[in-house]
Design an enzyme around this catalytic site. Structure first.
Site, short mmCIF file in Angstrom:
data_model
loop_
_atom_site.label_atom_id
_atom_site.label_comp_id
_atom_site.label_asym_id
_atom_site.label_seq_id
_atom_site.Cartn_x
_atom_site.Cartn_y
_atom_site.Cartn_z
N CYS A 119 7.28 -9.16 -14.40
CA CYS A 119 6.20 -10.05 -13.99
C CYS A 119 4.83 -9.37 -13.95
CB CYS A 119 6.52 -10.65 -12.62
SG CYS A 119 7.91 -11.80 -12.65
N LEU A 132 0.84 -1.20 0.00
CA LEU A 132 0.00 0.00 0.00
C LEU A 132 0.88 1.25 0.00
CD1 LEU A 132 -2.99 -0.76 2.42
CD2 LEU A 132 -3.02 -0.61 -0.08
#
EC number: 1.1.1.22
Length: 433
Positions: free
Chosen positions: A261, A251
């Site tokens: 990825c 966060l």
């Protein structure tokens, strides 16, 4: 055990060296002659903390070797596939060329009864398709997804938070026993082991990366709201992160995620869902991707605004080129993207990164690269913190102000203390702060 690892890029090289460090005899196979030569000499072709040590130890012990010849895998009991699955050039889906080539290379040399273990991130349904190809050759297949974090890849391989085996029901017990033997020393530490079918194992990686990407884009969406309301997204993240159902990790608002990825995996997952007729189930991933890309644009806009809309010829120091710290990986790097965009607008961009200079220079020779952090900062009219390297976080605001032409900083990773930098005379702008 006797193991082979097909593909010696980021995933494969780490896996090969890590398996050798666990006591197995491993041969790594790659078509890149220069890469194989470098690995054979005990030199890593990329930066990853801890890899140098286990690579050299494996080679010195005789347990680890590398080759371009598939015939070298003939004695192996288990063959790991660690090749890349990049985004296709003509679509959002994954390019399976390297995986299919690995299978084609293994089969003529694999002994009957050996096991192929897929570690590459693939679209759901791939393992079932490949199992039909290898079964007539007397070879078995399982899917064992990787969950590596760049910068922590060695630890994540030898001490993972879980192991997932995607197995064929017909050979379930035999396949599980073989993988248990490979990972015996890891399982002795009570590492969680989940045995699933092929499809679930494939979806685990896609779902995990999609969730992480969504969490990052969520807080960046909150940063967009914070920027127009005067809220502080870092304090917001702290507050909601105390809820154990949410958690504080991932966060951190900033210029978004990148690397080899998350971006390509969420696009490939969405494309595969479309093929399965369930595109609406993950339609939100398109917005996740869009939010992520908007944050790069936001940093560029903030730099342009710092020059009253006239960035041409103005000196900008971009601190960071890798997509994350403790890595030299520039694949889909937000930091590098920002530098390239600012260069395209006519700014005099000077970039610096502790590890990614050479990889960035090969990909973008048009950029200017500083030999040191001090050189990048000297004479800068706006400083952009684009990768959260520790040495950038530890910059002294007062000392840094004496090196630049203009004390303006865009904190693209929210790693600087706003009050400290403003008190030192800086015009500080963070992301959603």
């Amino acid at each position: 055990m006797q193991l082979s690892v097909i593909g010696c890029g980021y995933l494969g090289a780490v896996h090969a060296a890590a398996m050798a460090s666990l006591g197995h005899t491993v041969v790594g196979i790659d078509v890149d002659v220069a890469k194989v030569a470098k690995l054979s000499a005990g030199e890593t072709p990329f930066f990853e903390p801890g890899l140098d040590e286990i690579l050299k130890a494996g080679i010195d012990s005789g347990r680890l070797s590398f080759s371009t010849d598939y015939a070298a895998i003939a004695d192996a009991d288990v063959h790991f596939i660690g090749v890349g699955t990049p985004q296709r050039r003509d679509a959002a889906g994954a390019d399976m060329t390297y995986v299919d080539s690995a299978i084609a290379g293994i089969l003529p040399h694999a002994k009957a009864g050996s096991l192929i273990v897929g570690k590459s991130t693939v679209p759901v349904g791939t393992a079932a398709r490949l199992a039909e190809i290898v079964r007539p050759k007397g070879v078995r297949l399982v899917w064992n997804p990787e969950f590596l974090r760049e910068g922590f890849a060695v630890k994540d391989t030898v001490d993972p938070d879980r192991l997932v085996y995607g197995v064929d029901g017909d050979t379930r017990d035999e396949d599980v026993a073989t993988l248990d033997a490979v990972y015996a020393s890891i399982l002795e530490r009570d590492t969680p082991r989940l045995v699933t079918d092929f499809a679930t194992a494939e979806l685990v990686k896609a779902a995990a990366n999609s969730f992480l990407a969504t969490k990052i884009s969520f807080i960046n969406a909150m940063a967009e709201i914070a920027e127009v309301t005067g809220a502080n997204v870092t304090e917001l993240a702290d507050a909601i992160g105390h809820d154990e159902r949410i958690g504080r990790k991932f966060l951190n608002a900033g210029i978004g995620f990148g690397g080899g990825c998350l971006p390509k995996d969420i696009r490939a997952f969405a494309a595969r869902a479309e093929e399965l007729g369930k595109g609406e189930s993950v339609a939100f991933l398109k917005q996740v991707d869009e939010i992520n890309l908007r944050r790069r644009e936001r940093v560029v806009d903030l730099v342009v605004d710092s020059f009253d809309g006239q960035p041409y010829g103005r000196r900008v120091a971009v601190l960071g080129l890798a997509f994350k710290p403790d890595s030299d990986d520039i694949r889909d790097s937000p930091a590098l993207d920002v530098a390239v965009r600012l260069k395209g607008l006519g700014a005099k961009v000077v970039s610096y990164d502790p590890q990614a200079m050479e990889t960035a220079r090969r990909a973008h020779p048009q950029l200017t690269y500083a030999d040191s952090l001090d050189e990048a900062l000297t004479g800068a009219e706006t400083v952009v913190v684009a990768t959260e390297w520790k040495q950038f976080k530890q910059l002294d605001a007062t000392e840094t102000a004496q090196k630049v032409e203009r004390a303006v900083v865009i904190d693209g990773r929210n790693i600087l203390d706003p009050d400290t930098w403003r008190e030192a005379g800086w015009t500080y702008t963070g992301m959603g702060r």
